[in-house]
Scaffold this motif. Structure first.
Motif, PDB file in Angstrom:
ATOM      1  N   THR A  10     -59.699 -36.182   9.270  1.00 51.64           N
ATOM      2  CA  THR A  10     -59.224 -35.169   8.326  1.00 51.64           C
ATOM      3  C   THR A  10     -60.131 -35.014   7.117  1.00 51.64           C
ATOM      4  O   THR A  10     -59.972 -34.080   6.357  1.00 51.64           O
ATOM      5  CB  THR A  10     -57.803 -35.506   7.839  1.00 51.64           C
ATOM      6  OG1 THR A  10     -57.811 -36.798   7.224  1.00 51.64           O
ATOM      7  CG2 THR A  10     -56.815 -35.492   8.988  1.00 51.64           C
TER       8      THR A  10
ATOM      9  N   TYR B  88     -65.027 -28.922  13.806  1.00 51.26           N
ATOM     10  CA  TYR B  88     -63.710 -29.418  13.416  1.00 51.26           C
ATOM     11  C   TYR B  88     -62.675 -28.723  14.289  1.00 51.26           C
ATOM     12  O   TYR B  88     -62.602 -27.479  14.324  1.00 51.26           O
ATOM     13  CB  TYR B  88     -63.411 -29.143  11.942  1.00 51.26           C
ATOM     14  CG  TYR B  88     -62.007 -29.573  11.558  1.00 51.26           C
ATOM     15  CD1 TYR B  88     -61.722 -30.909  11.300  1.00 51.26           C
ATOM     16  CD2 TYR B  88     -60.963 -28.647  11.510  1.00 51.26           C
ATOM     17  CE1 TYR B  88     -60.435 -31.325  10.993  1.00 51.26           C
ATOM     18  CE2 TYR B  88     -59.667 -29.052  11.189  1.00 51.26           C
ATOM     19  CZ  TYR B  88     -59.407 -30.387  10.943  1.00 51.26           C
ATOM     20  OH  TYR B  88     -58.138 -30.788  10.636  1.00 51.26           O
TER      21      TYR B  88
ATOM     22  N   TYR C 276     -65.473 -24.602  11.898  1.00 57.36           N
ATOM     23  CA  TYR C 276     -64.034 -24.712  12.132  1.00 57.36           C
ATOM     24  C   TYR C 276     -63.689 -23.897  13.377  1.00 57.36           C
ATOM     25  O   TYR C 276     -63.940 -22.697  13.438  1.00 57.36           O
ATOM     26  CB  TYR C 276     -63.283 -24.174  10.923  1.00 57.36           C
ATOM     27  CG  TYR C 276     -61.782 -24.340  10.972  1.00 57.36           C
ATOM     28  CD1 TYR C 276     -61.158 -25.374  10.284  1.00 57.36           C
ATOM     29  CD2 TYR C 276     -60.986 -23.454  11.692  1.00 57.36           C
ATOM     30  CE1 TYR C 276     -59.777 -25.522  10.315  1.00 57.36           C
ATOM     31  CE2 TYR C 276     -59.610 -23.596  11.731  1.00 57.36           C
ATOM     32  CZ  TYR C 276     -59.010 -24.632  11.045  1.00 57.36           C
ATOM     33  OH  TYR C 276     -57.641 -24.769  11.065  1.00 57.36           O
TER      34      TYR C 276
ATOM     35  N   VAL D 197     -62.783 -33.757   4.793  1.00 56.30           N
ATOM     36  CA  VAL D 197     -63.457 -32.456   4.781  1.00 56.30           C
ATOM     37  C   VAL D 197     -64.946 -32.658   4.565  1.00 56.30           C
ATOM     38  O   VAL D 197     -65.373 -33.337   3.627  1.00 56.30           O
ATOM     39  CB  VAL D 197     -62.876 -31.557   3.666  1.00 56.30           C
ATOM     40  CG1 VAL D 197     -63.653 -30.245   3.599  1.00 56.30           C
ATOM     41  CG2 VAL D 197     -61.400 -31.301   3.913  1.00 56.30           C
TER      42      VAL D 197
ATOM     43  N   HIS E  79     -60.307 -27.320   5.312  1.00 53.78           N
ATOM     44  CA  HIS E  79     -61.421 -27.285   6.259  1.00 53.78           C
ATOM     45  C   HIS E  79     -62.002 -25.880   6.406  1.00 53.78           C
ATOM     46  O   HIS E  79     -63.228 -25.716   6.497  1.00 53.78           O
ATOM     47  CB  HIS E  79     -60.962 -27.823   7.616  1.00 53.78           C
ATOM     48  CG  HIS E  79     -60.886 -29.314   7.666  1.00 53.78           C
ATOM     49  ND1 HIS E  79     -61.969 -30.113   7.941  1.00 53.78           N
ATOM     50  CD2 HIS E  79     -59.845 -30.156   7.443  1.00 53.78           C
ATOM     51  CE1 HIS E  79     -61.611 -31.385   7.910  1.00 53.78           C
ATOM     52  NE2 HIS E  79     -60.318 -31.447   7.605  1.00 53.78           N
TER      53      HIS E  79
END
Length: 305
Positions: free
Chosen positions: A5, A46, A13, A7, A72
């Motif tokens: 998690t 991510y 993303y 960032v 994110h």
């Protein structure tokens, strides 16, 4: 935050529907594939389903999911958004990207329809349409490489020509199709049958001639018979004069005369250049952009050689 998690500025993303999926496992594998492509061009991917999946991480409160995903998205180098399944979450993530000047690459199957609102979002700088996974890999990698070549913090790249065309087509989605019965009625009124009529039906079905355009040609411009067939085949579908003559059943000289007559009926010069005809098709007929118009627009208004 743990390692998943945390960032990291500059990651990619991967956005896609996760809630209430009928084939959740298959879609999560698809998102992993997108991540592989992302990482093949040197970006760190991510994947929200690894962290805040609605099934695997059902314990997370909605506000926590929003905060994690927002952090994110807003720090990402690029958002790769799958648009093949309508999703509130994807739409929100694309809008968050817009607010923070993060470029978005949409990926979607070639035959899927995408919301005009999503296509029109200024953050969307690339649309990758694919028919198979190899095409997806090549198209997405090329799009990401173009974005990666831009210095972080620089202005978003200009929207690609392909995106311009797709946004235009999507904006006219309701003009594309007519019920089969109405198309048949228009062809009867237009006094057209045989190969030419069949070609026009196929053109409407595939989107090369909008149904609303056929209605205008038969109704507002009152084209009939060979004039209607020749105009559609030559100037809308961009077929050669010889090919059109064969489909209509006329010799080339008579076909040329019919074409000049049809152009005159719709307000075009008999010898109008391709760019003028293409521009008329879009502004007066509600038609998809022909190759002639695309070349005209994307060469800065200069006619292609």
């Amino acid at each position: 935050m743990d390692s998943e998690t945390t960032v990291r500025t500059g990651e990619a993303y991967v956005s896609g529907a996760l809630t209430a999926l009928e084939e959740g496992a298959r879609m999560r594998l698809f998102y992993e594939l997108l991540a592989e492509v992302v990482e093949s061009v040197g970006l760190r991917a991510y994947l929200p389903h690894r962290v805040s999946d609605p099934v695997a991480a059902a314990h997370l409160e909605p506000r926590a999911v929003y905060d994690i995903d927002r952090a994110h998205v807003t720090s990402a180098r690029v958002v790769v958004a799958y648009a093949g399944i309508p999703s509130f979450g994807v739409g929100i993530e694309v809008e968050l990207a817009r607010e923070h000047a993060v470029p978005v690459v949409l990926v979607v199957e070639r035959e899927r329809t995408v919301s005009r609102l999503l296509l029109g979002n200024p953050a969307v700088v690339e649309v990758v349409r694919f028919a198979d996974l190899d095409g997806l890999r090549r198209g997405l990698a090329a799009a990401l490489e173009r974005i990666a070549a831009i210095a972080p913090g620089a202005a978003l790249p200009a929207v690609s020509d392909d995106v311009v065309v797709q946004r235009f087509l999507a904006s006219l989605e309701q003009a594309r199709h007519l019920p089969d019965g109405e198309i048949a009625a228009l062809l009867r009124i237009g006094e057209l049958d045989g190969e030419a009529a069949s070609t026009i039906r196929d053109a409407v079905a595939t989107g090369r001639l909008f149904g609303a355009g056929l209605r205008d040609l038969v109704g507002r411009h009152a084209l009939r018979g060979a004039d209607l067939g020749v105009f559609v085949l030559c100037d809308v579908l961009e077929r050669s004069l010889a090919n059109t003559a064969r489909a209509i059943g006329l010799d080339p000289r008579a076909t040329r005369k019919r074409l000049e007559n049809a152009r005159s009926r719709v307000g075009l010069a008999a010898d109008a250049p391709g760019a003028d005809i293409a521009q008329w098709l879009v502004t007066e007929l509600i038609a998809p952009p022909t190759r002639a118009l695309q070349l005209h627009l994307f060469s800065g208004g200069r006619d292609a050689a």
